[in-house]
Design an enzyme around this catalytic site. Structure first.
Site, PDB file in Angstrom:
ATOM      1  N   GLY A 226      74.661 103.162  29.569  1.00  0.00           N
ATOM      2  CA  GLY A 226      74.173 102.389  30.711  1.00  0.00           C
ATOM      3  C   GLY A 226      75.247 101.444  31.199  1.00  0.00           C
ATOM      4  CB  SER A 227      75.058  98.629  33.523  1.00  0.00           C
ATOM      5  OG  SER A 227      74.032  97.890  32.905  1.00  0.00           O
ATOM      6  CB  THR A 228      79.736  96.917  31.458  1.00  0.00           C
ATOM      7  OG1 THR A 228      80.417  98.176  31.464  1.00  0.00           O
ATOM      8  CG2 THR A 228      80.535  95.938  30.624  1.00  0.00           C
ATOM      9  N   GLY A 231      74.956  96.586  28.157  1.00  0.00           N
ATOM     10  CA  GLY A 231      75.642  96.841  26.886  1.00  0.00           C
ATOM     11  C   GLY A 231      75.964  95.535  26.163  1.00  0.00           C
ATOM     12  CD  GLU A 248      79.648 107.110  25.238  1.00  0.00           C
ATOM     13  OE1 GLU A 248      80.527 106.975  26.110  1.00  0.00           O
ATOM     14  OE2 GLU A 248      79.817 107.739  24.197  1.00  0.00           O
ATOM     15  CD  GLU A 380      79.816 101.896  36.913  1.00  0.00           C
ATOM     16  OE1 GLU A 380      79.037 101.049  36.450  1.00  0.00           O
ATOM     17  OE2 GLU A 380      80.068 102.966  36.351  1.00  0.00           O
TER      18      GLU A 380
HETATM   19  P1  NAD Z   1      71.167 100.149  32.916  1.00  0.00           P
HETATM   20  O1  NAD Z   1      72.145  99.554  31.988  1.00  0.00           O
HETATM   21  O2  NAD Z   1      70.482  99.274  33.889  1.00  0.00           O
HETATM   22  O3  NAD Z   1      69.998 100.876  32.087  1.00  0.00           O
HETATM   23  C1  NAD Z   1      70.265 101.843  31.105  1.00  0.00           C
HETATM   24  C2  NAD Z   1      69.097 101.917  30.146  1.00  0.00           C
HETATM   25  O4  NAD Z   1      68.988 100.675  29.443  1.00  0.00           O
HETATM   26  C3  NAD Z   1      67.745 102.118  30.815  1.00  0.00           C
HETATM   27  O5  NAD Z   1      66.947 102.947  30.006  1.00  0.00           O
HETATM   28  C4  NAD Z   1      67.197 100.712  30.883  1.00  0.00           C
HETATM   29  O6  NAD Z   1      65.788 100.665  30.974  1.00  0.00           O
HETATM   30  C5  NAD Z   1      67.687 100.139  29.571  1.00  0.00           C
HETATM   31  N1  NAD Z   1      67.807  98.680  29.522  1.00  0.00           N
HETATM   32  C6  NAD Z   1      68.003  97.805  30.545  1.00  0.00           C
HETATM   33  N2  NAD Z   1      68.065  96.539  30.065  1.00  0.00           N
HETATM   34  C7  NAD Z   1      67.929  96.615  28.717  1.00  0.00           C
HETATM   35  C8  NAD Z   1      67.943  95.655  27.658  1.00  0.00           C
HETATM   36  N3  NAD Z   1      68.126  94.354  27.878  1.00  0.00           N
HETATM   37  N4  NAD Z   1      67.789  96.091  26.395  1.00  0.00           N
HETATM   38  C9  NAD Z   1      67.643  97.408  26.130  1.00  0.00           C
HETATM   39  N5  NAD Z   1      67.605  98.358  27.083  1.00  0.00           N
HETATM   40  C10 NAD Z   1      67.763  97.967  28.362  1.00  0.00           C
HETATM   41  O7  NAD Z   1      71.954 101.342  33.615  1.00  0.00           O
HETATM   42  P2  NAD Z   1      71.438 102.331  34.755  1.00  0.00           P
HETATM   43  O8  NAD Z   1      71.359 101.557  36.027  1.00  0.00           O
HETATM   44  O9  NAD Z   1      70.242 103.073  34.286  1.00  0.00           O
HETATM   45  O10 NAD Z   1      72.657 103.357  34.794  1.00  0.00           O
HETATM   46  C11 NAD Z   1      73.833 103.108  35.449  1.00  0.00           C
HETATM   47  C12 NAD Z   1      74.904 102.598  34.528  1.00  0.00           C
HETATM   48  O11 NAD Z   1      75.074 103.457  33.417  1.00  0.00           O
HETATM   49  C13 NAD Z   1      76.257 102.546  35.180  1.00  0.00           C
HETATM   50  O12 NAD Z   1      76.910 101.338  34.887  1.00  0.00           O
HETATM   51  C14 NAD Z   1      77.025 103.700  34.563  1.00  0.00           C
HETATM   52  O13 NAD Z   1      78.404 103.590  34.577  1.00  0.00           O
HETATM   53  C15 NAD Z   1      76.460 103.739  33.209  1.00  0.00           C
HETATM   54  N6  NAD Z   1      76.633 105.061  32.632  1.00  0.00           N
HETATM   55  C16 NAD Z   1      77.573 105.235  31.660  1.00  0.00           C
HETATM   56  C17 NAD Z   1      77.785 106.487  31.117  1.00  0.00           C
HETATM   57  C18 NAD Z   1      78.794 106.705  30.041  1.00  0.00           C
HETATM   58  O14 NAD Z   1      78.749 107.732  29.358  1.00  0.00           O
HETATM   59  N7  NAD Z   1      79.695 105.798  29.804  1.00  0.00           N
HETATM   60  C19 NAD Z   1      77.036 107.565  31.565  1.00  0.00           C
HETATM   61  C20 NAD Z   1      76.086 107.354  32.566  1.00  0.00           C
HETATM   62  C21 NAD Z   1      75.894 106.081  33.075  1.00  0.00           C
END
Ligand code: NAD
Length: 476
Positions: A226-228, A231, A248, A380
């Site tokens: 997900g997003s940095t 993370g 990731e 990004e």
């Molecule tokens: P996001 O970080 O908002 O959410 C990702 C997941 O985390 C979702 O299931 C969300 O519900 C959950 N989440 C959100 N807040 C949380 C918390 N505090 N604790 C635990 N879980 C939580 O990301 P998104 O908007 O769904 O996806 C886009 C992002 O993902 C982009 O930044 C993209 O670069 C990244 N991404 C990275 C990879 C990789 O392999 N590096 C691949 C795909 C997407």
């Protein structure tokens, strides 16, 4: 279509009765109302996963039998590939042909890790003294897999397949925009014969359901994509229980076209690198670095190609650019485009649009004259927006490529073998593609340097992340 939580091979509503809406971003229609996992549901899932892990059902199963289950899941998914791909496109907005590729790759990932299940081994160690010393690789335990909405099923499989192969049990938390394919996958896993508690799906929001998983003492590892920003939050939340984590995260990947490249194929590659998956791809080649002497030629071809790439109905076989995942994502991308218009030169696209009067589409957008320090270069965007920068010579190319907090991927286009390998080594990123872009394979590890995270999905490396190493000393 299942819309409840899947815990211990049983479908159940949320303890609170709460549900959330899943919308088709291409038609703006409601697709489903899905159960929103509460803290108590998370707790229940963790208990069931742990009982399965520590009780006979899972632990008693040989590694080879675990592999056989994964193979069977792959076969069953292949049989339902069309249904799965349709659902993925409906909830994500990506072209149907892309969803079919995602599903086919997921089948491969299941088979790849099925093959690994009975090959997870330790070592015997040549220590000094009268000892027989060896290592065991044991499953890390209960794994929470938290995944984003851009490749909902495929990225989930990058985590649950190696975790199950290694002998862990899994709780999958899909993104709230895209929980439906995870739920269909649960149906397949049950049909394949996974015992209750080995694979669970708890949809819900990140702030409630995701966070509850990360903070739960009974979860041994969080595998996150997900997003940095999220993370970083997960790192903080996982600290109290010293939980294992793999992250990731985001990217702002450079794609470098050197003057000696095969320019038509480099331009075609650069276009695919940013516009495949509507640019909602973590490894998207979103910074195109073009060597000065070929800038004009590259731009003429790139702009012509980009203008032809018009958004369309994801189920139309000709469509190569679908709808963004949500209105929120469309708004966010449009705010970057507005910033870009003030800083750089817009040469293609730049508008939000609709198809058949509906949907959250954005045109294929290209900015020329972009420079480090601009918002569209440093951040990004996660949409179909390409920033083009110019450089002069290999050294400047490398310097600009590395001028980012991220380090997920990079592309290099050149006919010079020595230059290609020199630059590949100099770039701080987890994946480097030479004269190609955006290729993935279950055998090839994928993950980030720097703010793009740590740990690896795919390959043998992913398995290591789902095991603990135990050293055993025997006095002789
Ligand atoms: P996001 O970080 O908002 O959410 C990702 C997941 O985390 C979702 O299931 C969300 O519900 C959950 N989440 C959100 N807040 C949380 C918390 N505090 N604790 C635990 N879980 C939580 O990301 P998104 O908007 O769904 O996806 C886009 C992002 O993902 C982009 O930044 C993209 O670069 C990244 N991404 C990275 C990879 C990789 O392999 N590096 C691949 C795909 C997407």
């Amino acid at each position: 279509m299942h819309t409840d939580l899947f815990i211990g091979n049983a479908w159940r509503p949320a303890s609170t009765g709460e549900r959330f809406q899943v919308t088709n971003p291409a038609t703006e229609e409601t697709l489903a109302e899905v159960a929103l996992g509460s803290e108590s549901d998370v707790d229940q899932a963790v208990r069931v996963a742990r009982t399965c892990l520590e009780g006979g059902a899972w632990r008693g199963l040989s590694a080879r039998k675990r592999g056989a289950l994964l193979y069977r899941a792959g076969d069953l998914l292949e049989q339902r590939a069309e249904d799965m791909a349709r659902l993925e496109t409906q909830q994500n907005g990506k072209p149907f042909f892309e969803s079919k590729i995602d599903v086919a790759m997921t089948v491969e990932t299941l088979r790849y890790y099925a093959g690994w299940a009975d090959k997870v081994t330790g070592d015997t160690l040549p220590v000094d003294g009268p000892f027989f010393t060896y290592t065991l690789r044991e499953p890390v335990g209960v794994v929470a897999a938290i995944v984003p909405w851009n490749f909902p099923l495929n990225l989930a499989s990058w985590k649950f397949a190696p975790a199950l192969a290694a002998g862990c049990t899994v709780i999958l938390k899909p993104a709230s925009e895209t929980p439906l394919t995870a739920l269909l996958m649960a149906e397949i896993m049950e049909q394949a014969g996974f015992p209750p508690g080995a694979f669970n799906v708890v949809p819900g929001s990140g702030s409630l359901t995701g966070r509850a998983l990360v903070r739960h003492a009974g979860v041994d590892k969080v595998a996150f994509t997900g997003s940095t920003d999220v993370g970083k939050q997960i790192m903080r939340d996982a600290a109290d229980s010293v939980k294992r984590i793999s992250l990731e995260l985001g990217g702002k990947s450079p794609n470098i076209i050197f003057a000696d490249a095969d320019i038509p194929s480099a331009v075609k590659g650069a276009q695919g690198a940013i516009f495949y998956g509507k640019g909602e791809v973590c490894a998207a080649g979103s910074r195109l670095l073009v060597e000065k002497s070929v800038h004009d030629q590259v731009m003429t071809e790139l702009v012509a190609r980009s203008k032809k790439l018009t958004p369309g109905d994801p189920f139309d076989a000709k469509t190569r650019l679908g709808a963004l995942v949500s209105q929120k994502q469309q708004d966010s991308v449009m705010s970057y485009i507005a910033a870009g218009k003030k800083e750089a030169t817009l040469v293609a696209g730049g508008n939000a649009t609709k198809v058949n009067g509906k949907g959250y589409y954005v045109e294929a957008t290209v900015f020329d004259d972009a420079k480090p320090g601009m918002k569209i270069v440093d951040e990004e965007i996660f949409g179909p927006v390409l920033s083009v920068l110019t450089f002069d010579g290999v050294e400047e190319g490398i310097r600009m490529a590395n001028q980012t907090i991220y380090g997920l991927a990079a592309g290099i286009w050149t006919r010079d073998v020595k230059k290609a390998h020199t630059v590949a080594r100099a770039i701080r990123a987890g994946t480097v593609w030479i004269n190609t872009y955006n290729f993935y394979d279950s055998a090839a590890p994928f993950g980030g340097f720097k703010a793009s995270g740590f740990g690896r999905d795919l390959g043998r490396e992913a398995l290591d992340g789902y095991t603990e190493v135990k050293t055993v000393w025997v006095a002789l």
